[in-house]
Design an enzyme around this catalytic site. Structure first.
Site, PDB file in Angstrom:
ATOM      1  N   ALA A 124       0.827  -1.218   0.000  1.00 33.16           N
ATOM      2  CA  ALA A 124       0.000   0.000   0.000  1.00 33.16           C
ATOM      3  C   ALA A 124       0.856   1.261   0.000  1.00 33.16           C
ATOM      4  CB  ALA A 124      -0.927  -0.001   1.218  1.00 33.16           C
ATOM      5  N   GLU A 161      17.018  -4.962  -0.478  1.00 27.68           N
ATOM      6  CA  GLU A 161      15.902  -4.693  -1.388  1.00 27.68           C
ATOM      7  C   GLU A 161      16.408  -4.561  -2.834  1.00 27.68           C
ATOM      8  OE1 GLU A 161      11.622  -2.529  -1.105  1.00 27.68           O
ATOM      9  OE2 GLU A 161      12.898  -2.683   0.618  1.00 27.68           O
ATOM     10  N   ASP A 173      13.050   4.853   3.137  1.00 30.23           N
ATOM     11  CA  ASP A 173      12.167   3.911   3.821  1.00 30.23           C
ATOM     12  C   ASP A 173      12.841   3.240   5.019  1.00 30.23           C
ATOM     13  OD1 ASP A 173      10.540   4.714   1.806  1.00 30.23           O
ATOM     14  OD2 ASP A 173      10.534   2.814   0.734  1.00 30.23           O
TER      15      ASP A 173
END
Ligand code: ADP
Ligand code: MG
Length: 388
Positions: A124, A161, A173
Site C-alpha cells: 500500500a 531490497e 524507507d
C-alpha cells in the site's frame, strides 16, 4: 484495515512452528508528509515512522541452519546461513538479503529460526518491505551481538531490497523505519544523510491514508522515465552552470534560462522537483510554528505539482484529493509515494474522520468500482525490541 498484531498469538505461532520461545523485535512502516521524487535528485524528504509494524520473532540455532516462516505468507524457507541464493518462495528474500549483508561484513551467524508477522498493509506504499528488512537486521544484530549500528542496518536493508528483491529503492524507507520517533517527522537530506526531527504535535488533527486499491502497470516504467527526464534537465543546466551537481542545486531562474526554452515537459519535471524541495523546507517551518493550515495548503500544492507537472498521478488519486479538498476540517491532501496508485495522505481534524470516510467510501466505490480503504495512522517509534 488489518487489526493490530496480537503479540501473544504471535508468540504462540512461533511456539507452534519451532517448539520454543522467541525474542521479538519490530520495525515500523512509514509515511512521507511531503518531498516526493526528491530523493534521487539529492533533495529532502519528510517521512515519519507510524504505529504499524513488521514483527520478527527469532531464536538462535547452533547447527548453521535457518528456518523462516511468515504468519502472512505461505511456505517454510529452510537453508544454511552460508547459502547465497534466493528462495523459491519470494517473500523470504528480504531476510536472506539482510543475512547476506551480515556475511559481507564478515559476521558469521550460527543459525536461527524466524517468524515474520505484521499489522502493516502490504503493497500500500507504507513500506512493509523496508520495515521487514529493518526488523530482521535489528533482530540478528541484537540476538547475536553483532555490533552494527542503525546506519549499518539501514544500508543493509536498502541493499537487500536492491539485490534480493530487485527494487531500486532509496534510503528513505529504512531510514524512517529505523530512526522514526513518536510525534516527529524526520527531515532527511538525501545528499548528506543529515537529519533533523521536526515536531508534529497537532492537537485535534490527524493523518489519514486513503488507499485507492489500484496499482497501475505504468508505475515502474514511468519512474525510470522521470529519473531520466530529471537527468536530462540537469545536463542542460550544467552546460551553463558546471558547479551544479544535482537538481538540488538548481533554482527556477536556471530552468528559465537553460531548460524552459528547449523543452516544456523536461522543464515541468525539473521545476516540480525544484519547487518541491523549497516547499518541503517551508512546510518544516510551518510545523515548527504549529501552523497546520499552511502545512496542509502546501500538501495540496505538492499534489498539483505531481499531477500536472511531474505527471505521476492517476484518476483514482486525483479523485480522492479533489473529493476532500474544500471539506471543512480537511487541511491538506496529496498522493503519497511514487505514483500511479497507492494511497493519498490527508491532514485533517480528528472529529471529521468518521463522517468523511463513510461518505467518501460510498462515493469512491460507486464512481471507481473499487473499494476504498481508510488507514488512520499515528507517528511512532523506530525499530526496537518488543519483548525479552
Ligand atoms: P510495500 O509498499 O508494502 O513495501 P513491497 O511490494 O515493496 O510493498 O513489499 C511487500 C513485500 O514484502 C511482500 O510481497 C513480501 O514479499 C514482503 N513482506 C511484507 N510483509 C511481510 C510479512 N509479514 N511476511 C513476509 N513477507 C512480507
Ligand atoms: Mg516496499
Amino acid at each position: 484495515m488489518t487489526p493490530p498484531l496480537d503479540l501473544s498469538a504471535f508468540k504462540q505461532a512461533f511456539f507452534s512452528a519451532f517448539d520454543r520461545a522467541p525474542r521479538i523485535f519490530r520495525s515500523p512502516g512509514r509515511i512521507n508528509l511531503i518531498g516526493e521524487h526528491t530523493d534521487y535528485n539529492d533533495g529532502y524528504v519528510l517521512p515519519a515512522a507510524i504505529d504499524r509494524h513488521v514483527y520478527v520473532g527469532i531464536a538462535p540455532r547452533q547447527d548453521g541452519r535457518i528456518r523462516i516462516v511468515s504468519v502472512d505468507f505461505k511456505g517454510v524457507h529452510e537453508g544454511l546461513v552460508t547459502d547465497q541464493g534466493k528462495s523459491t518462495l519470494g517473500w523470504p528474500d528480504y531476510a536472506l538479503g539482510v543475512l547476506a549483508g551480515f556475511r559481507e561484513r564478515g559476521i558469521q551467524l550460527p543459525g536461527f529460526d524466524m517468524l515474520v508477522g505484521s499489522d502493516l498493509p502490504v503493497g500500500a506504499g507504507l513500506s512493509s518491505s523496508a520495515a521487514y528488512s529493518c526488523a530482521v537486521g535489528f533482530a540478528l544484530n541484537e540476538l547475536f551481538n553483532a555490533g552494527l549500528d542503525r546506519s549499518d542496518m539501514i544500508r543493509i536493508a536498502q541493499l537487500a531490497e536492491h539485490r534480493y528483491a530487485g527494487v531500486m529503492c532509496g534510503i528513505m524507507d529504512p531510514f524512517a523505519s529505523m530512526y522514526g520517533r513518536s510525534g516527529q517527522f524526520v527531515r532527511l537530506d538525501c545528499r548528506s544523510m543529515e537529519y533533523h526531527y521536526v515536531p508534529f504535535s497537532a492537537e485535534g488533527y490527524a493523518l489519514l491514508l486513503l488507499n485507492t486499491n489500484v496499482k497501475h502497470s505504468l508505475a515502474s516504467s514511468a519512474y525510470n522515465r522521470r529519473r531520466e527526464e530529471c537527468a536530462t534537465g540537469l545536463d542542460w543546466v550544467r552546460a551553463d552552470f558546471p558547479e551544479v551537481r544535482s537538481l538540488r542545486d538548481v533554482d527556477e531562474s536556471m530552468l528559465d534560462r537553460c531548460v524552459a526554452p528547449r523543452d516544456k515537459v523536461i522543464d515541468d519535471r525539473c521545476r516540480y522537483v525544484v519547487q518541491e524541495n523549497a516547499r518541503l523546507l517551508a512546510l518544516c517551518s510551518d510545523l515548527e510554528k504549529g501552523d497546520m493550515a499552511a502545512a496542509g495548503a502546501r500538501m495540496l500544492q505538492t499534489h498539483e505539482g505531481l499531477s500536472r507537472m511531474f505527471e505521476v498521478s492517476c484518476p483514482e488519486l486525483d479523485y480522492l484529493v479533489k473529493a476532500v479538498r474544500g471539506i471543512d476540517g480537511v487541511l491538506g491532501a496529496r498522493m503519497m509515494g511514487g505514483g500511479f496508485g497507492g494511497c493519498t495522505i490527508n491532514l485533517l481534524r480528528t472529529d471529521i474522520i468518521d463522517q468523511l470516510v463513510n461518505d467518501l467510501s460510498r462515493a469512491y466505490e460507486a464512481d471507481n468500482g473499487l473499494p476504498l480503504t481508510a488507514i488512520p495512522v499515528m507517528t511512532g517509534e523506530g525499530t526496537m525490541a518488543v519483548d525479552g
